[in-house]
Write an enzyme that holds these catalytic residues in place. Structure first.
Site, PDB file in Angstrom:
ATOM      1  N   LYS A   1      29.661  25.035  27.733  1.00 28.22           N
ATOM      2  CA  LYS A   1      29.614  25.615  29.007  1.00 28.22           C
ATOM      3  C   LYS A   1      29.897  24.671  29.898  1.00 28.22           C
ATOM      4  CE  LYS A   1      25.836  23.600  30.383  1.00 28.22           C
ATOM      5  NZ  LYS A   1      25.958  22.502  31.617  1.00 28.22           N
TER       6      LYS A   1
ATOM      7  N   TYR B   1      22.951  26.350  34.228  1.00 28.26           N
ATOM      8  CA  TYR B   1      21.448  26.645  33.890  1.00 28.26           C
ATOM      9  C   TYR B   1      20.631  27.183  34.872  1.00 28.26           C
ATOM     10  CZ  TYR B   1      22.401  22.701  30.380  1.00 28.26           C
ATOM     11  OH  TYR B   1      22.780  22.056  29.446  1.00 28.26           O
TER      12      TYR B   1
END
Length: 364
Positions: free
Chosen positions: A128, A213
């Protein structure tokens, strides 16, 4: 992602962590991974995790540094035929030991190597953020679909015991109806020469790193997809670290239920915190998404109880992630964090940047 689909995700993750869960359907042999990129994450974090895996093993390395690749290969018992450069990467098509490619490169290289891996007939696990633009994410999904290969994004928190338990508690109504989520992630970037501070390599600053996140937690804790975003940026452009990318991004997400999420990413302060407030209590994680040492509390009216999730068969979130991809390849299941999940995040990221740039709320 609606509640029904989120429940499927949580159910799949629970099955993954349950003793004897998906493992019984896995292949008879561990599937082989080629790690692309021998930087701090690929070499220092991911490669050591194969020692904890049941269904995955390291079979090849890809690096622009031949001497480093040779050293790593020797340390892990790999022959010279298991070493590839970025230039000759496409030769992996001729190596049947490689089932899955894990792309651990700077963000701007994710799309290229995912597409090349798919065209070489390999399944892909990509770190990611998925890519640096919505268009790149769409191209990655299309390439893997055309090659009939699976694509998974490295959202490790979906395999981390505390985060899984927090999702389960939120979904079970432990805190009541969700009203508010706060999600803050950041650390101090000290070296101006780091690739993450170069826009051409990273695609952006703290949002493209720690902000993922914060965004993910807001989505998986509410179980909803946001309908609007309002963002603002705070960056000292005289600081040599932030001449090309942002430092602090602060954004608010609005959800269909009326819940609100307040999120931050930052490169000038340390923070790792997720809080869900419901009409009957709270679920709080701090630290929330570290590699280890996370903590969680639940409670109401000022009385809180520490929560320790039950251990699963995977000793680390990273091993759970690696083995989940192997099990999906072996069984034909879709990864619980597929390329489509990465695309959803990137569409919201684009809206966050646009909102901060234009100074207005963006409807999603």
């Amino acid at each position: 992602m609606d509640f029904a689909r989120r429940d499927v995700l949580l159910g799949s993750a629970a099955l993954l962590l349950a003793p004897g869960g998906m493992a019984g359907a896995a292949s008879a042999r561990p599937l082989g991974y080629a790690i692309v990129g021998l930087g701090g994450y690929g070499l220092g974090v991911i490669i050591p995790q194969f020692a904890h895996c049941t269904h995955s093993k390291l079979v090849a390395v890809v690096s622009g540094d031949r001497s480093k690749a040779e050293r790593v290969a020797a340390e892990h018992g790999l022959g010279s035929g298991a070493i590839y450069s970025y230039a000759d990467f496409d030769r992996i098509r001729d190596n049947p030991a490689i089932d899955i490619v894990y792309v651990c490169l700077p963000n701007a290289m994710h799309a290229e190597f995912t597409i090349r891996a798919a065209r070489a007939g390999k399944h892909v696990l990509c770190e990611k953020p998925m890519a640096v633009s919505v268009a790149e994410c769409e191209a990655m999904i299309a390439a893997c679909r055309a090659a009939d290969r699976k694509l998974m994004i490295g959202y490790r928190c979906h395999f981390e015991a505390y985060n899984l338990e927090a999702m389960r508690l939120a979904r079970s109504g432990a805190a009541g109806k969700v009203r508010y989520v706060r999600s803050e992630h950041g650390f101090i970037q000290r070296d101006p020469a780091k690739w993450r501070l170069r826009r051409a390599m990273s695609g952006g600053g703290s949002l493209m790193d720690m902000g993922i996140y914060s965004l993910q937690a807001a989505r998986y804790m509410t179980g909803e997809e946001p309908v609007a975003v309002t963002a603002r940026e705070s960056t000292d452009r005289s600081d040599p670290r932030f001449r090309e990318v942002e430092d602090i991004l602060d954004w608010t997400l609005e959800f269909p239920s009326g819940a609100i999420a307040s999120c931050q990413s930052m490169y000038s302060a340390n923070q790792n915190h997720v809080l869900l407030m419901g009409d009957r209590g709270r679920i709080e994680l701090e630290p929330a998404t570290r590699y280890d040492g996370n903590h969680m509390w639940v409670g109401a009216d000022g009385r809180e109880t520490a929560v320790t999730p039950p251990p699963g068969p995977r000793s680390t979130q990273f091993a759970g992630q690696l083995d989940h991809m192997s099990e999906c390849v072996a069984t034909g299941r879709q990864p619980i964090v597929s390329g489509e999940e990465g695309l959803r995040d990137m569409r919201i990221v684009a809206a966050i940047y646009r909102s901060a740039r234009e100074g207005r709320t963006i409807r999603l």
